[in-house]
Design an enzyme around this catalytic site. Sequence first.
Site, mmCIF file in Angstrom:
data_model
loop_
_atom_site.group_PDB
_atom_site.id
_atom_site.type_symbol
_atom_site.label_atom_id
_atom_site.label_comp_id
_atom_site.label_asym_id
_atom_site.label_seq_id
_atom_site.Cartn_x
_atom_site.Cartn_y
_atom_site.Cartn_z
ATOM 1 C CG ASN A 5 -1.774 1.058 1.622
ATOM 2 O OD1 ASN A 5 -2.141 1.888 0.639
ATOM 3 N ND2 ASN A 5 -2.897 0.861 2.372
ATOM 4 N NE ARG B 260 -6.097 1.507 -0.225
ATOM 5 C CZ ARG B 260 -6.508 2.268 0.878
ATOM 6 N NH1 ARG B 260 -5.431 3.015 1.174
ATOM 7 N NH2 ARG B 260 -7.281 3.297 0.676
ATOM 8 C CG HIS C 299 -13.281 2.940 2.615
ATOM 9 N ND1 HIS C 299 -13.467 3.898 3.343
ATOM 10 C CD2 HIS C 299 -12.432 3.371 3.160
ATOM 11 C CE1 HIS C 299 -13.504 4.581 4.379
ATOM 12 N NE2 HIS C 299 -12.422 4.313 4.054
ATOM 13 N NE ARG D 260 -10.618 12.421 3.584
ATOM 14 C CZ ARG D 260 -10.516 11.134 3.560
ATOM 15 N NH1 ARG D 260 -11.729 9.787 3.595
ATOM 16 N NH2 ARG D 260 -10.009 10.573 4.095
ATOM 17 C CD GLU E 273 -9.240 -1.323 3.765
ATOM 18 O OE1 GLU E 273 -8.710 -0.794 4.787
ATOM 19 O OE2 GLU E 273 -9.504 -0.665 3.543
#
Length: 398
Positions: free
Chosen positions: A7, A91, A180, A241, A385
């Site tokens: 990643n 990823r 996601h 956010r 993940e």
Amino acid sequence: MNILVINAGSSSLKYQLYSMLDESVLSKGRVERIGMETAILTHETAGKPEIREVNEILDHTTAIRKVLEMLLHKEHGSIRAVSEINAVGHRVVHGGEVFSSSVIVTDEVKREIKKLFDLAPLHNPAHMMGIDAIEINLAAILQVVVFDTAFHQSMPAKSYLYPIPMSLYHKHKVRRYGFHGTSHEYVSRRAAAFIEKPLDELKLITCHIGNGASCAAIVNGQTLDTSMGLTPLEGLMMGTRSGDLDPAIVPYTMGKEDLTLNEVNSMLNKHSGLIAISGISSDMREVEKAMGEGDKNAKLAFEMYEYRLRKYIGAYVAAMNGLDVLIFTAGVGENSVLLRQTVCRQLTFFGVELDEELNQVRSSQERRISTSQSKVQVLVIPTNEELMIARETYRLVK
Ligand code: ADP
């Protein structure tokens, strides 16, 4: 077969080496502060102590070289030759409309990922550096890319289109993509296995609540809708956010505060959400702690965070006309007893009945937290993940 999962971010790189015989992690680690003379490499091999090294690592190619040295290290490594790495899975955040599943990296795939740089300027260029760095260090090894957006490509047009001029979609691909996806797919599959029902007979809501947060309505194993949009800014309130807001706030605050586009973008992505309202932290643990000590702003931040999540759950129950399983995952979803309790206690109308004791249990295991009579099963499923990327890579290269 051993698979290295990467990643790559712009200044960091996380890795895990999997043995696909038993899906065990042989080694894992991360490189931070790439581009600096004092970059930090943290590495751990199963059954051995973690080690930490400070080195000059100026680019991703050097970072990968250092990672390979660690994997091969006599004392701290887990393999004896690079040939023991059979494939690499990456990823990639944005797959646009081109990629609705994982693919093996080719020149054509690389060209398509580059075309998507505009849509994910912070992420896709960094992933590409990771792919190139592997190519430079490991020449002909097979590489696979697994996209955060791919799982959500099943959304129908009524979910993914915005009610704005269609020319923006046709010319610039302005639409909902959702993110996601690897996590939403993983936990939905695990949930079906956990309750021993076929995924294609279930209506699920998956809540991936970490620093970034999104939820998804999943019917027949496919995304019907998800809360993040063109970018990961839309939807739920997050650590830093804003999530959903009136789009008119953008030009209004730009005028009132004399902000540039970049400044307003940074405000909404980096200085909003939990940190903005609590004034304390973007980390839910800190917010809950301050709330426990009587801090009013922390309490308000928690209430807004929970309320906005619950409204999405309500909307998705209506979108699917039902709900069989509600799933909590990621840092906050897996660990915050209070968030799950507050959400579930106010979903009784839908047939959610929380088992207060089961919800209190702290564990890294997959578990049910609803009562045995609850019409809707509520599950906590730790996401993974990296394992999903390793599986996808294995599926494509074996
Ligand atoms: P990322 O989006 O970076 O992958 P994670 O899924 O790791 O994030 O989630 C990180 C967040 O999880 C932290 O910011 C923190 O707010 C939250 N978290 C971790 N443990 C707890 C806990 N025990 N209680 C509440 N929140 C927690």
